[in-house]
Design an enzyme around this catalytic site. Structure first.
Site, mmCIF file in Angstrom:
data_model
loop_
_atom_site.group_PDB
_atom_site.id
_atom_site.type_symbol
_atom_site.label_atom_id
_atom_site.label_comp_id
_atom_site.label_asym_id
_atom_site.label_seq_id
_atom_site.Cartn_x
_atom_site.Cartn_y
_atom_site.Cartn_z
ATOM 1 N N ASP A 1 37.957 44.514 62.689
ATOM 2 C CA ASP A 1 37.123 45.157 61.674
ATOM 3 C C ASP A 1 36.264 46.197 62.391
ATOM 4 O OD1 ASP A 1 35.607 45.639 59.371
ATOM 5 O OD2 ASP A 1 35.576 43.515 58.844
ATOM 6 N N ASP B 1 35.432 49.337 57.547
ATOM 7 C CA ASP B 1 34.344 48.972 56.645
ATOM 8 C C ASP B 1 33.822 50.214 55.906
ATOM 9 O OD1 ASP B 1 32.366 46.861 55.841
ATOM 10 O OD2 ASP B 1 30.964 48.269 56.756
ATOM 11 N N GLU C 1 38.128 49.624 53.352
ATOM 12 C CA GLU C 1 37.257 49.063 52.306
ATOM 13 C C GLU C 1 36.612 50.232 51.580
ATOM 14 O OE1 GLU C 1 33.406 46.127 51.729
ATOM 15 O OE2 GLU C 1 33.444 47.583 53.352
ATOM 16 N N HIS D 1 34.357 37.793 52.659
ATOM 17 C CA HIS D 1 33.052 37.350 53.162
ATOM 18 C C HIS D 1 31.887 37.877 52.331
ATOM 19 C CE1 HIS D 1 33.810 41.302 54.751
ATOM 20 N NE2 HIS D 1 32.527 41.436 54.997
ATOM 21 N N ASP D 2 32.156 38.794 51.399
ATOM 22 C CA ASP D 2 31.103 39.357 50.552
ATOM 23 C C ASP D 2 31.175 38.877 49.106
ATOM 24 O OD1 ASP D 2 29.930 40.906 52.546
ATOM 25 O OD2 ASP D 2 31.165 42.662 52.121
#
Length: 547
Positions: A98, A199, A248, A322-323
């Protein structure tokens, strides 16, 4: 089983801090991931994606990177990363890192230098603007709350930070910065990694710095030079290599996502979008109490499925990360064990038969639930803690605030993986960094592997089906019964094959609509089908007779 075509692959997301702790310090580590690779091989995934493992103050759990080249000692060492790559590759599993290149931590040496003076060579690596202490350059809002500009006394200027105060946005107009980013990405490619998740990558191009009638999103979301920047990134780093990339995308559009992922444009392989995960946001507000709008969920999923395919782009498909809260609590039903298992399987079936690259978030494959925290003291996430203060300042009751945070907090998915029914769910011998749900005695990996009817084996089967049947990867998606209040129904069509996917999202009996033909080979199901009646959370995929 690894597949050679990345489009047929399935990715498993690991949040290292909550995966498996081998040191007893209460936080997961790289050796903990290595230890569990055989489990992931059993599941059948092709890639693992690790959320950031670099040096970081961890104000935003690693998304605030202070050194791109060093590993956070809480997770291990660079030698551990090398060993992880070696052991994963032996099992046919590829590894994605990431990368956060919209911003860095304010403790990154570039930012420390940029803060020293207005003529420092690193000054232009970030977005600094003049302004008086009481008047930020614009009224843009940070995604974590408050104004998006932070005043710095030393140079009497503001820096832009679209996220936490400790996450300063990078200035992609600066050619030297871009060279540094290319060099860093090439370093990790040479190190042996197989892919990258970028990200909030669609925020790297900022438009005009002026006041907004909203919160500023229109000036930096899919900004004016974002495609140019991504084409340059592709050309100078991964473009000519066997590297899988996913971006993302925050609040993006279908049109932009086609541009990001159409192979002719040479930007990225695939995109995450989050529109389908805002269908329980009342009036678009995350911190609100609202049930799933099922018709809207179907509409958004199908809109993206059909239009991305038309533009020769590619989706990443997912429920959890994870969000996001745990999907079985959010869109399924975890009130009884029977409903939890059945609705978790139903959600898996209805998502994994779509076109795109599926992402399985750690624990999703065993039907882990939200933790059900009852006190704000149990939360760790900076966004949730900020939201708590804001909701309180707006006069909401404690009961209402905790209900909303319980529904929407990012910490819902960050509790440790429940490996077994030992103390701390087998995650650590120490004190876990965040609490563990009370249901770990019944919901855990050891239990799931023992039970042939567990959620795990449905995920395993869905992954195997994707590997073995081209229709799942390449078939057209044909939405059906879009106005049905309980059923998600669609066909996949490829060459001489037709598959029908039917999922009951309700907790009651639903008659199959007239005209649905379910004669054929059942490819996967979560129940014994009973005539033309679907029980609560029933789901099945049937291969219809040849077209």
């Amino acid at each position: 089983m690894a597949v050679s075509d990345w489009k047929k692959s399935v990715v498993y997301q690991i949040y290292p801090k909550s995966f498996n702790d081998t040191t007893g310090n209460g936080q997961g580590d790289l050796n903990g991931i290595i230890e569990k690779l055989p489990y992931l091989e059993t599941l059948g995934v092709d890639y693992i994606w690790l959320t950031p493992i670099y040096q970081s103050p961890m104000n935003d759990n690693g998304y605030d990177i202070s050194d791109y080249y060093e590993i956070n000692p809480d997770f291990g060492t660079k030698a551990d990363v090398k060993r992880l790559l070696k052991e994963a590759h032996k099992l046919g599993i590829k590894v994605m890192l990431d990368i956060v290149i919209n911003h860095t931590s304010t403790s990154h040496h570039w930012f420390v230098e940029s803060r020293k003076s207005k003529d420092n060579p690193y000054r232009d690596y970030y977005i600094w603007k003049e302004g008086s202490k009481d008047e930020p350059p614009t009224n843009w809002e940070s995604k974590f709350g408050g104004n998006a500009w932070t005043y710095d006394e030393q140079t009497e200027s503001y820096y832009l930070r679209l996220f936490d105060i400790s996450q300063a946005d990078l200035n992609w107009e600066n050619s030297e910065l871009k060279k540094e980013i290319y060099a860093m990405i090439n370093y990790w490619i040479d190190f042996g990694v197989d892919g990258f998740r970028f990200d909030v990558i669609n925020l790297i191009s900022k438009g005009e710095f002026q006041n907004s009638e909203a919160i500023g999103k229109e000036f930096y979301t899919d900004g004016p030079k974002v495609h140019e920047y991504l084409q340059e990134l592709n050309k100078h780093t991964f473009g000519d290599k066997d590297i899988m990339t996913v971006g993302e995308m925050s609040s993006t559009t279908i049109d932009n996502s086609i541009k990001y992922t159409n192979p002719k444009r040479k930007e990225l392989n695939s995109v995450f979008n989050f529109h389908h995960l805002k269908v329980d946001y009342k009036n678009g507000e995350k911190w609100s109490d609202m049930k799933l709008d099922f018709l809207e969920l179907k509409r958004i999923l199908m809109d993206w499925q059909i239009n991305i395919a038309k533009g020769n782009g590619w989706n990443a498909i997912f429920w959890c990360n994870h969000d996001q809260p745990r999907v079985v609590t959010r869109f399924g039903n975890d009130e009884t064990e029977e409903n939890r298992i059945k609705s978790a399987k139903m959600l898996a079936i209805s998502l994994h038969m779509l076109q795109g690259t599926p992402y399985v978030y750690q624990g999703e494959e065993i039907g882990m639930t939200d933790p059900g925290f009852t006190s704000i003291d149990e939360y760790r996430d900076v966004e949730s803690l900020n939201a708590y203060q804001k909701l309180k300042a707006n006069g909401n009751t404690e009961e209402m605030i905790m209900k909303v945070i319980g529904q929407k907090s990012r910490d819902n998915s960050r509790t440790p993986i429940q490996w077994n029914d030992d103390e701390n769910a087998g995650f650590t011998t120490g004190t876990p960094w965040i609490g563990i749900p009370n249901n770990y005695k019944t919901i855990n990996v050891e239990q799931a592997l023992k039970d042939p009817n567990s959620v795990f084996y449905t995920y395993q089967k869905l992954i195997k089906i994707r590997h073995e049947h081209d229709i799942v990867t390449y078939g057209e998606v044909e939405p059906l019964y879009m106005e049905h209040l309980d059923l998600f129904v669609y066909k996949r069509v490829f060459n001489d094959e037709e598959w029908l996917v039917v999922a009951n999202y309700s907790n009651h009996l639903v008659p199959l609509p007239e005209g649905i033909d379910i004669e054929g080979e059942i490819m996967v199901t979560n129940s014994e089908l009973q005539g033309n009646q679907l029980q609560a959370y029933d789901a099945f995929v049937v291969k219809l007779s040849e077209v």
